[in-house]
Design a protein around this motif. Sequence first.
Motif, PDB file in Angstrom:
ATOM      1  N   PRO A  63       0.788  -1.247  -0.056  1.00  0.00           N
ATOM      2  CA  PRO A  63      -0.067  -0.126   0.115  1.00  0.00           C
ATOM      3  C   PRO A  63       0.752   1.088   0.177  1.00  0.00           C
ATOM      4  O   PRO A  63       0.361   2.435  -0.571  1.00  0.00           O
ATOM      5  CB  PRO A  63      -0.973  -0.232   1.255  1.00  0.00           C
ATOM      6  CG  PRO A  63      -0.955  -1.614   1.382  1.00  0.00           C
ATOM      7  CD  PRO A  63       0.568  -2.168   1.158  1.00  0.00           C
ATOM      8  N   TYR A  65      -6.068   4.678   5.299  1.00  0.00           N
ATOM      9  CA  TYR A  65      -5.709   4.117   4.050  1.00  0.00           C
ATOM     10  C   TYR A  65      -4.774   2.944   4.320  1.00  0.00           C
ATOM     11  O   TYR A  65      -5.197   1.783   3.971  1.00  0.00           O
ATOM     12  CB  TYR A  65      -4.982   4.899   3.278  1.00  0.00           C
ATOM     13  CG  TYR A  65      -4.463   4.383   1.995  1.00  0.00           C
ATOM     14  CD1 TYR A  65      -5.306   4.027   1.014  1.00  0.00           C
ATOM     15  CD2 TYR A  65      -2.825   4.302   2.017  1.00  0.00           C
ATOM     16  CE1 TYR A  65      -4.613   3.438  -0.204  1.00  0.00           C
ATOM     17  CE2 TYR A  65      -2.447   3.646   0.748  1.00  0.00           C
ATOM     18  CZ  TYR A  65      -3.325   3.050  -0.266  1.00  0.00           C
ATOM     19  OH  TYR A  65      -2.689   2.591  -1.092  1.00  0.00           O
ATOM     20  N   GLY A 110      -6.927   0.295   6.273  1.00  0.00           N
ATOM     21  CA  GLY A 110      -7.839  -0.344   5.721  1.00  0.00           C
ATOM     22  C   GLY A 110      -7.417  -1.458   4.670  1.00  0.00           C
ATOM     23  O   GLY A 110      -8.184  -2.375   4.493  1.00  0.00           O
ATOM     24  N   THR A 111      -6.350  -0.994   3.971  1.00  0.00           N
ATOM     25  CA  THR A 111      -5.845  -1.916   2.960  1.00  0.00           C
ATOM     26  C   THR A 111      -5.054  -3.020   3.412  1.00  0.00           C
ATOM     27  O   THR A 111      -5.303  -4.143   3.281  1.00  0.00           O
ATOM     28  CB  THR A 111      -4.757  -1.193   1.966  1.00  0.00           C
ATOM     29  OG1 THR A 111      -3.965  -0.605   2.649  1.00  0.00           O
ATOM     30  CG2 THR A 111      -5.657  -0.079   1.134  1.00  0.00           C
ATOM     31  N   THR A 112      -4.248  -2.814   4.511  1.00  0.00           N
ATOM     32  CA  THR A 112      -3.402  -3.935   5.030  1.00  0.00           C
ATOM     33  C   THR A 112      -4.303  -5.027   5.814  1.00  0.00           C
ATOM     34  O   THR A 112      -3.974  -6.139   6.018  1.00  0.00           O
ATOM     35  CB  THR A 112      -2.112  -3.232   6.053  1.00  0.00           C
ATOM     36  OG1 THR A 112      -2.858  -2.638   6.840  1.00  0.00           O
ATOM     37  CG2 THR A 112      -1.391  -2.839   5.088  1.00  0.00           C
ATOM     38  N   THR A 133      -7.406  -5.774   5.734  1.00  0.00           N
ATOM     39  CA  THR A 133      -8.210  -6.808   4.602  1.00  0.00           C
ATOM     40  C   THR A 133      -7.199  -7.827   4.066  1.00  0.00           C
ATOM     41  O   THR A 133      -7.512  -9.111   4.147  1.00  0.00           O
ATOM     42  CB  THR A 133      -8.649  -5.840   3.541  1.00  0.00           C
ATOM     43  OG1 THR A 133      -9.599  -4.878   3.931  1.00  0.00           O
ATOM     44  CG2 THR A 133      -9.335  -6.747   2.474  1.00  0.00           C
ATOM     45  N   LEU A 134      -5.955  -7.552   3.690  1.00  0.00           N
ATOM     46  CA  LEU A 134      -5.004  -8.571   3.141  1.00  0.00           C
ATOM     47  C   LEU A 134      -4.564  -9.300   4.232  1.00  0.00           C
ATOM     48  O   LEU A 134      -4.422 -10.431   4.035  1.00  0.00           O
ATOM     49  CB  LEU A 134      -3.891  -7.640   2.478  1.00  0.00           C
ATOM     50  CG  LEU A 134      -4.305  -6.870   1.080  1.00  0.00           C
ATOM     51  CD1 LEU A 134      -2.803  -5.836   0.667  1.00  0.00           C
ATOM     52  CD2 LEU A 134      -4.770  -7.824   0.153  1.00  0.00           C
TER      53      LEU A 134
END
Length: 228
Positions: free
Chosen positions: A24, A50, A53-55, A57-58
Amino acid sequence: MKSINSYFFTTILISISVIICILPVLFLIYMLGDQNISYDLNDWADFGSYIGGTTNTLISILSLITLAYLTYIVGKQSSIENKNVNLLMRKLDAFDALAAYMPRFNVFAHEFSRNSRILAKEIDSSIKSAEYFNAKSNIIKNVSFMFELNYFLYSYKTRYSHLFSYDFDSKEHLDLIGVSEKVNQYFNDFACNIEIDGQIKSGVNLNEIEEFALRLKKLIISLKSELK
């Protein structure tokens, strides 16, 4: 092989985790690389949201994959352990069935020897004692034990050889079967002569009996060594 697979999986897991953490950031740098660093706290709060939220989920997806893999490994290990326990239990049953014959044979041989001496004392006497008839009856009745043991040894390979690494086709085992058949024939002929003719026409070879007992004991010891 197991340790290599575990090391490989751990390496892949760590590599993916690192990639998830920096991907990200790299994407954001690529998109906003020409922008100046902001001194606004709101911008940094948005940046944190940001990244989170991205990390997250992954990482959640990666956690599910890891959990699935660990469940598979535990299930596979449990299956192997259950198989080994089941094999050991079947080995124990097969071993116990064989080992139980050893003390029975010793008792049988002792009783046969005692009864045959009683018969020998009165075999030519015109008047037989009650002890003589009891000894004769016991020999005729108990001789079936040797037939049972001989058949058990003969069929042991077919019934249980798949459980043990012992070579049931070895000369050692074949010699045991051969001696067993001879001893069985000795006892059977002795009992038949006593029952039909009332005479002792064939003696029992004591050397053959001792050899049989030693070979049977050796087989039991060999199979016992595999119960570990």
